[in-house]
Write a protein that holds these residues in place. Structure first.
Motif, short mmCIF file in Angstrom:
data_model
loop_
_atom_site.label_atom_id
_atom_site.label_comp_id
_atom_site.label_asym_id
_atom_site.label_seq_id
_atom_site.Cartn_x
_atom_site.Cartn_y
_atom_site.Cartn_z
N GLY A 23 -4.74 45.38 35.39
CA GLY A 23 -5.71 46.24 36.02
C GLY A 23 -6.57 45.56 37.06
O GLY A 23 -7.28 46.22 37.80
N GLN A 24 -6.51 44.21 37.12
CA GLN A 24 -7.31 43.47 38.09
C GLN A 24 -6.44 42.70 39.07
O GLN A 24 -6.78 42.56 40.23
N GLN A 25 -5.34 42.15 38.62
CA GLN A 25 -4.48 41.33 39.46
C GLN A 25 -3.06 41.47 38.95
O GLN A 25 -2.78 41.20 37.80
N PHE A 26 -2.15 41.93 39.83
CA PHE A 26 -0.77 42.09 39.39
C PHE A 26 0.15 41.03 39.98
O PHE A 26 1.33 40.99 39.66
N ARG A 27 -0.39 40.15 40.83
CA ARG A 27 0.42 39.07 41.40
C ARG A 27 0.03 37.75 40.74
O ARG A 27 -1.13 37.36 40.77
N ALA A 28 0.99 37.07 40.15
CA ALA A 28 0.76 35.74 39.61
C ALA A 28 1.14 34.74 40.70
O ALA A 28 2.30 34.37 40.86
N ALA A 29 0.13 34.37 41.51
CA ALA A 29 0.39 33.45 42.60
C ALA A 29 0.77 32.08 42.05
O ALA A 29 0.18 31.61 41.07
N GLY A 30 1.78 31.47 42.64
CA GLY A 30 2.27 30.21 42.14
C GLY A 30 1.69 29.02 42.89
O GLY A 30 1.09 29.16 43.95
N ARG A 31 1.89 27.83 42.29
CA ARG A 31 1.48 26.60 42.95
C ARG A 31 2.44 25.50 42.52
O ARG A 31 2.99 25.51 41.41
N PHE A 32 2.64 24.56 43.40
CA PHE A 32 3.44 23.38 43.08
C PHE A 32 2.95 22.24 43.96
O PHE A 32 2.77 22.43 45.15
N PRO A 33 2.69 21.08 43.37
CA PRO A 33 2.81 20.76 41.95
C PRO A 33 1.75 21.48 41.11
O PRO A 33 0.75 21.94 41.65
N PRO A 34 1.96 21.55 39.81
CA PRO A 34 1.00 22.27 38.97
C PRO A 34 -0.29 21.49 38.77
O PRO A 34 -0.38 20.30 39.07
N SER A 35 -1.29 22.17 38.25
CA SER A 35 -2.56 21.54 37.90
C SER A 35 -2.34 20.56 36.75
O SER A 35 -1.48 20.76 35.89
N PRO A 36 -3.14 19.48 36.68
CA PRO A 36 -3.08 18.60 35.50
C PRO A 36 -3.30 19.35 34.19
O PRO A 36 -2.81 18.92 33.14
N LEU A 37 -4.04 20.47 34.22
CA LEU A 37 -4.24 21.26 33.00
C LEU A 37 -2.90 21.70 32.41
O LEU A 37 -2.72 21.70 31.19
N MET A 38 -1.98 22.09 33.28
CA MET A 38 -0.69 22.56 32.81
C MET A 38 0.09 21.44 32.13
O MET A 38 0.66 21.62 31.04
N VAL A 39 0.06 20.26 32.72
CA VAL A 39 0.86 19.15 32.20
C VAL A 39 0.27 18.60 30.90
O VAL A 39 1.00 18.32 29.95
N GLN A 40 -1.05 18.46 30.85
CA GLN A 40 -1.64 17.93 29.62
C GLN A 40 -1.36 18.85 28.43
O GLN A 40 -1.15 18.38 27.31
N GLY A 41 -1.37 20.15 28.68
CA GLY A 41 -1.08 21.09 27.60
C GLY A 41 0.35 20.93 27.10
O GLY A 41 0.60 20.98 25.89
N ALA A 42 1.30 20.74 28.03
CA ALA A 42 2.69 20.58 27.63
C ALA A 42 2.90 19.30 26.83
O ALA A 42 3.63 19.28 25.83
N LEU A 43 2.27 18.21 27.26
CA LEU A 43 2.44 16.94 26.56
C LEU A 43 1.82 16.99 25.16
O LEU A 43 2.42 16.52 24.18
N ARG A 44 0.61 17.56 25.06
CA ARG A 44 -0.03 17.62 23.74
C ARG A 44 0.74 18.56 22.81
O ARG A 44 0.84 18.30 21.62
#
Length: 356
Positions: A23-44
């Protein structure tokens, strides 16, 4: 220290920091490389599921092994950095498009060194020195029309003002836009009116992410982990041959911080105090940077969106003068230093230091 090279098994989905709410945003805009937040979550998450026996629903036990949503636990991380396998099997680390670069075709050269403002010229500039763009020749009169990445092995020549090769972003990865409809998992049906659009990245063959970290046991030399949106797969390989350039000790009288990942500062593009990162007296005399980017994402542990932060983008360049002997304060044993008021422990503000 463990260094991993991550490669996709298919496409990857990495959102930017803007909330993705029905209802607020229907586009999931992408980015590359990803934020460190994304990687730390995957490693943990990988460490928790593979190397521990604590139940994932026991928040206290999980925090004792990998930390909580904000304290990061024992993990100390730098990156992620884009890297590419060379024909001989070695890894070429690629630096993001630098804000002080101008291009001639697909070759890059650094802007002339910042100089004092000419006498009689009054400007509302936030720094005492400016880049003398009037000294550029006609062949370097414009910024690069395409985003060009720089090899780490060419960084020394770039710092000396030499013309070096740049690599167009289109050669490193492609973007794919896909559409979908949200699902009601309890009823196994689609949810009416909840159409969305997501932007995926497909790295070129041999292109992936390099990340170094301490604080997590990592006995496997290779394997597969979930990374990013939709738990897309990434093949990982432990890298033992890569060594970043050493941090100069003490710092040169004139030095530059090249930001390889976004940095979050309390005062917009400035930290609350440069003294938190340096021993000795340093003065910021010039800076080249693009507009801010938003850092955030979904907090899986809490089941909600993370607070969004405005960040200085990767590729920003800050020029300093040291008043006497100065050194960079180190907060971990990792070879890449980090300079950020928030998130420095997990890779925000990963910097490369050069001279000018």
């Amino acid at each position: 220290m463990t260094t991993l090279f991550l490669e996709p098994l298919d496409v990857w989905l990495f959102r930017d920091g803007r909330p993705f709410t029905a209802g607020q945003q229907f586009r999931a805009a992408g980015r590359f490389p990803p934020s460190p937040l994304m990687v730390q979550g995957a490693l943990r998450a990988y460490h928790l599921m593979v190397h521990s026996t604590v139940p994932p629903w026991d928040a206290a036990a999980v925090a004792g092994v990998v930390g909580g949503p904000e304290d990061w636990g024992p993990l100390r991380l730098v990156g992620p950095l884009v890297a590419r396998r060379a024909p001989d099997g070695t890894l070429d680390v690629l630096l993001p498009p630098l804000a002080d670069a101008v291009a001639r075709g697909t070759r890059l050269r650094r802007l002339p060194a910042p100089s004092e403002v000419p006498a009689g010229l009054r400007l509302a500039a936030p720094t005492p020195r400016l880049f003398p763009l009037w000294e550029l020749g006609e062949e370097h009169a414009e910024k690069a029309s395409q985003r060009l990445w720089l090899r780490l092995t060419d960084f020394a020549a770039y710092s000396r003002g030499e013309l070096v090769p740049g690599f167009p972003q289109e050669e490193l990865w492609a973007e794919e836009v896909r559409i979908g409809i949200a699902q009601d998992s309890s009823r196994r049906t689609t949810r009416e009116g909840l159409y969305y659009e997501a932007r995926y990245v497909r790295p070129a063959p041999g292109v992936g992410l390099l990340v170094s970290f301490t604080g997590l046991d990592w006995p496997e030399p290779a394997g597969v982990l979930a990374l990013g949106g939709e738990r897309r797969s990434a093949r990982f390989e432990v890298v033992t041959s890569f060594a970043p350039p050493p941090v100069p000790e003490p710092l040169p009288e004139r030095f530059v911080l090249f930001f390889l990942t976004p940095a979050v500062f309390e005062r917009g593009w400035l930290p609350r105090d440069w003294g938190a990162f340096f021993e000795g007296s340093v003065e910021l005399v010039a800076a080249a940077l693009d507009r801010y980017e938003t850092v955030g994402g979904f907090d899986l542990a809490r089941g909600r969106e993370r607070p969004a932060h405005r960040a200085v983008p990767a590729g920003s360049v800050y020029y300093f003068v040291a008043r006497g002997e100065a050194r960079l304060r180190r907060t971990s044993d990792l070879p890449w230093p980090t300079v950020s008021d928030w998130g420095a422990e997990i890779g925000f503000g990963t910097v490369l230091i050069g001279g000018w």
